[in-house]
Structure formats: structure tokens, C-alpha cells
Motif scaffolding. Sequence first.
Motif, PDB file in Angstrom:
ATOM      1  N   VAL A 139       0.962  -1.025   0.102  1.00  0.00           N
ATOM      2  CA  VAL A 139      -0.133   0.069  -0.069  1.00  0.00           C
ATOM      3  C   VAL A 139       1.094   1.260   0.038  1.00  0.00           C
ATOM      4  CG1 VAL A 139      -1.892   1.321   1.174  1.00  0.00           C
ATOM      5  CG2 VAL A 139      -1.688  -1.353   1.384  1.00  0.00           C
ATOM      6  N   VAL A 142      -0.445   5.091   4.158  1.00  0.00           N
ATOM      7  CA  VAL A 142      -1.463   5.037   5.212  1.00  0.00           C
ATOM      8  C   VAL A 142      -1.443   6.227   5.956  1.00  0.00           C
ATOM      9  CG1 VAL A 142      -1.271   2.482   5.357  1.00  0.00           C
ATOM     10  CG2 VAL A 142      -0.042   3.892   7.009  1.00  0.00           C
ATOM     11  N   LYS A 292      -2.757  -5.121   3.304  1.00  0.00           N
ATOM     12  CA  LYS A 292      -3.954  -4.328   2.828  1.00  0.00           C
ATOM     13  C   LYS A 292      -4.967  -4.382   3.535  1.00  0.00           C
ATOM     14  CE  LYS A 292      -2.654  -5.497  -2.043  1.00  0.00           C
ATOM     15  NZ  LYS A 292      -3.102  -6.097  -3.295  1.00  0.00           N
ATOM     16  N   ALA A 295      -4.126  -1.796   6.365  1.00  0.00           N
ATOM     17  CA  ALA A 295      -4.132  -0.437   5.627  1.00  0.00           C
ATOM     18  C   ALA A 295      -5.769   0.069   5.646  1.00  0.00           C
ATOM     19  CB  ALA A 295      -3.406  -0.570   4.250  1.00  0.00           C
ATOM     20  N   MET A 298      -6.776   1.329   8.506  1.00  0.00           N
ATOM     21  CA  MET A 298      -6.130   2.764   8.746  1.00  0.00           C
ATOM     22  C   MET A 298      -6.947   3.795   8.111  1.00  0.00           C
ATOM     23  SD  MET A 298      -3.310   3.026  10.734  1.00  0.00           S
ATOM     24  CE  MET A 298      -2.424   4.119  10.271  1.00  0.00           C
ATOM     25  N   LEU A 299      -7.482   3.374   6.636  1.00  0.00           N
ATOM     26  CA  LEU A 299      -8.162   4.503   6.110  1.00  0.00           C
ATOM     27  C   LEU A 299      -9.498   4.643   6.243  1.00  0.00           C
ATOM     28  CD1 LEU A 299      -5.776   3.976   2.982  1.00  0.00           C
ATOM     29  CD2 LEU A 299      -5.503   5.658   4.508  1.00  0.00           C
ATOM     30  N   ASP A 314      -3.940  12.623   5.765  1.00  0.00           N
ATOM     31  CA  ASP A 314      -4.386  11.283   5.110  1.00  0.00           C
ATOM     32  C   ASP A 314      -3.253  11.393   3.734  1.00  0.00           C
ATOM     33  OD1 ASP A 314      -5.212  13.245   2.767  1.00  0.00           O
ATOM     34  OD2 ASP A 314      -7.076  13.149   3.443  1.00  0.00           O
TER      35      ASP A 314
END
Length: 549
Positions: A139, A142, A292, A295, A298-299, A314
Amino acid sequence: MGKHSSAVTKSNNNRRPVYLTAVGLLVLSLGAVFVVRSFGSESGADGFLGGKSCDDPTQIRLSTTPELQPQLESAAKSLANKDNNDGPCLQFTISAAPSAKVAQEVKNGNDNGPDLWVPDSSLWIAQADDGQTVPAIAVPSVASSPLVLVGRGENFANTSSWLSSFAPPTSPALLDPLTQSPGTLALLSIASERAKTSATDLQTAGVLIPLAQRLGSMAKPYTDVNGLFGRANQDGSNVVVPASEASFVRYQEEHPEAQLKAILPRTGTLVLDYPVVVTAKSNSEAVTEAGKALAAEMLTDAAGQARDDAGFRDPQLSPLGGGRGVGDVTQLTKPTTAAINKGLLEWTKLSLSAHSLAVIDVSGSMAEKVGNKTRMQLTIDAAASGLKLFPENAALGLWTFSTKIGDLGADFRELVPIAKLTPAQRQRMLGSLTTQTAIPNGGTGLYDTAIAAVRAVRSSYDPSAVNSVLLFTDGKNDDPGSLSLARAVQTLESLRDPARPVRIIALGMGPDTDAGELRQLAQATGGQSYVARNPSDLQQVFIDALQNR
């Protein structure tokens, strides 16, 4: 690796009490920063992430930079709390360590290395190349945080570029560029912004060489950004600190009385991007999917608020909430792997202290005019300007040479012995330089002087510095009583000691310089030679020599 913290969960019931393990108590008793924590069930089994019961979870060791560890642990716990019976069964153990340290461990093939890695900057990924593979990015980001420049407002009179912001009278305090991302990115920003500025090599070197020499002379490089903020905040301080916006925001919140501000040079900036990187040597597909999944957690919007509260942006670099930070950001072009490697190598060379003897040709041809100045005057100007680039911890001395100008008919004369560049030594050097004139009909006793100079530097060798002879000349050897070139090269090679190297850096000027002769003399010592066919370019050649010593 750093002290460990485990996000361990089990999903076969809904009771998830938090407790300190015996290992955690041991870590606390040793005064460690990172506490081992477990999020698990009362059954005492190892704990799982993924929302379903299983007997054999995929173990994922994740290492990250210390400031992002709490965010990743929260994401791991949140992922465990989700009812996702179709998802993988995972167990994350999250530890914290500096990105440069992890890169070195991965490069060295450490058996206890992580499966996943979230460094603070993708610049470290190439540094983790073990010669067989470069770790893959699962990714790209993050979180993010732009590099900013922090200091008192009065120190930001010229913010047109990173280079101008670093120029006197400010005193840049860089976190160690070899181990700390903000320091590295600051150097890379100066290189990257040159596509937008008209800064010459000479202007860039005039800022970076003394900076590298000053910071390289310290007993210990800077690694504590809060300590640097404290120095920058002192009344009358001219210290400016390249740092992440996130670290500045946290410092502001903890020190509301601080008189610091953060700015972005008008050229733009580089960004700490926090990628998720796969470092596992096996089962990489499963590890990638685990990265993934973490992540994605996290998003989420919920994690986003916590990320913003902690001072991180972000991945799209959206400004922080509440008017904190520096607002909208213009990004500089992201450096290539080659540019990163070049920047780190140049800093390594520049930051080494100097233990050098400057040896200047005063033969008759140095009186020849080039424009409004003689070759002698141009050489003195270049040497005097170069002297300003060295800090007080450098050690320099000065000789001149021609033919039979020294004791017992030697071709060289000692003017200033090698010594630390205290104000008094610096004045002796400048005073001696400015009084030199070319000797009418004097020849060029190049070979004997080169050999004697190398021996002189060897006799006072400093193992903590670059030991060298800076040899300035406008011609070639014309001393009939000296050794042949082949014998001179052989003698210099016999003096060569890889454990105690003394290199000749030969700087030739003008059309009469024998480039091949200088190259052979320099190469015999492991050094380099440079020739300015137009003697007015000597100052730039001197800068090139210092950058590539």
C-alpha cells in the motif's frame, strides 16, 4: 528492532479484556518505552484478528516508526472487532524501531526481521535491498506529513527556497540525514528544488559544505526533534529545524507557550508517506493481503479522525483540521533511488572532518595574467573562499612550492603547520595566503613536493578525518633534479596504506597543466585530479574537489 508491542486478539467470544503480559511487566521493569500489550480472550490462547475462530492464525510481525505505532495498534484492534467470517485469520505483533535501522536489518537478512514494515518514508525501501530483492510496496501510503521548517518568525526573512532558508544568518539543525527521514528529506529537497531555482553549484556547496562539516564534527548527531525545537524556541535563537509537520503540531500542543512557527519554502516540499512494505521472505501473498487489510482499516473515517488528532494527514495530503499545520502543500518532485543514494553518499563524504595540507604553486608562470588577475591571485581567491567552508574542528596547514625555495634547497616551504582552525589559525592561513607572490623564473618542483606533502600529512594522521593534500598548480614538473614521473608514482604508491589513507586532490589550472601527470600522481594515492582550463573557473573546481574527496 525496538521494544515490542503486540496487538493480539481472539474472536471466538466477545470478551476482550486488556491485560499486561509477563513479558510486558519485564519490559516495564527495564524502563522500556514500548509496552507489550495483548488484546485477547480469557481462554489464554494466542489471539486472532479476522473475525472468526481458527486454530492456526497467520502470524504477522509488523515493524513501524514509533510515532505511528499507536495508530497501527488501534487499527489492528478495530480489525479484530469486526465480524468478518470470510476474512483471513491473522495475528499481528507490532513493534517500533527507526526506519533506517529496520532497513539495515532487512538488508542484512536478519532472521527476526518483520513480515510487514511501515517506515516513515519510502526513501528507505531502496536502502533495504539485500542484493536479491527490493521489498515490495503493498500500500503506497496510510498517512502523510509534509516536511516543514520550524523556527522563530524572525528567522524566516527569505523563504524562497530550502537553500535560501538554510543560508546565514540562520543555523540549520538537521536530524541525522543518515538515519532520520526529516534530515534526509531536507537535503533531498535542496537537490529537488534546483529544477525550479537558478542556484549554482557554488551557491549550493557554499551552504551544504559548511553545514555538513559543522554537523559532522559533533560527537553525536541530532536525533531528538523536540530537543531541537527547544533550542529553536530560545530567545534570540537563529536555529531552524527541518521536521515533519506532525512532530511540530504535537510539540505545539504540548508547549502552547512556544514562539515557534512552521513554514514551507515557496519551491515546495517533500513528504513523509508511511507506505506498507512487504519484507517477508516467504508467504508473501498472504502477508501482502494482511497489509492491505490493516491499511484499509487505517483509512476508514473513524481511524481518520484519530490520525488527524495525532497530527498526521491522509495519503492525499489534505490539510489538518482546526487550522493546524501549514495548510495546502506544493510537492517537490519525489527523488529517484539514484538521487537518494547520491544524496546520502555526498553527505557522508562532506560530513567527515578534514585534516589537510594546502600546497600552492608559486612558480614564475603563476604571475601570468588571466583577465584582470594573475593565476596566483585567482588561486589565492579560490583557497581563501574554500577556507570559509571548513569549521573550527577541521585541521589545515599551508605550504608553497616552486624549486629550491625551502630549507636545504627543498622545492617547498612550510608556511603554516597543520592545526585546528581556531580563529588564530584561520587568520594565520589567510594572512599567509594573501601575501604570496609568484617567484620570477621559479620552476615547478611538483614531484618532490607531492611526495613530501603526503609524508607530512601521514606524520600527523587523524583517523577520524579525511586526510589529504590539496595541491594547486598551473603547470607540470620542470625540476631537472627531481625524480622521473614513473619513480614519483612508484614512491607515492609505496606510501599508500589503505588503513591510513592520505590522498592527493590535485587542482590544475590553465592551458599549460599536464592533466595526465596530475591524474597519475593523484591516483597513486587513491585521490583525484581536476583541471580548470580557464583559471577563472578554479573556485568551482575547488568546490567539486571538496564534494568528491
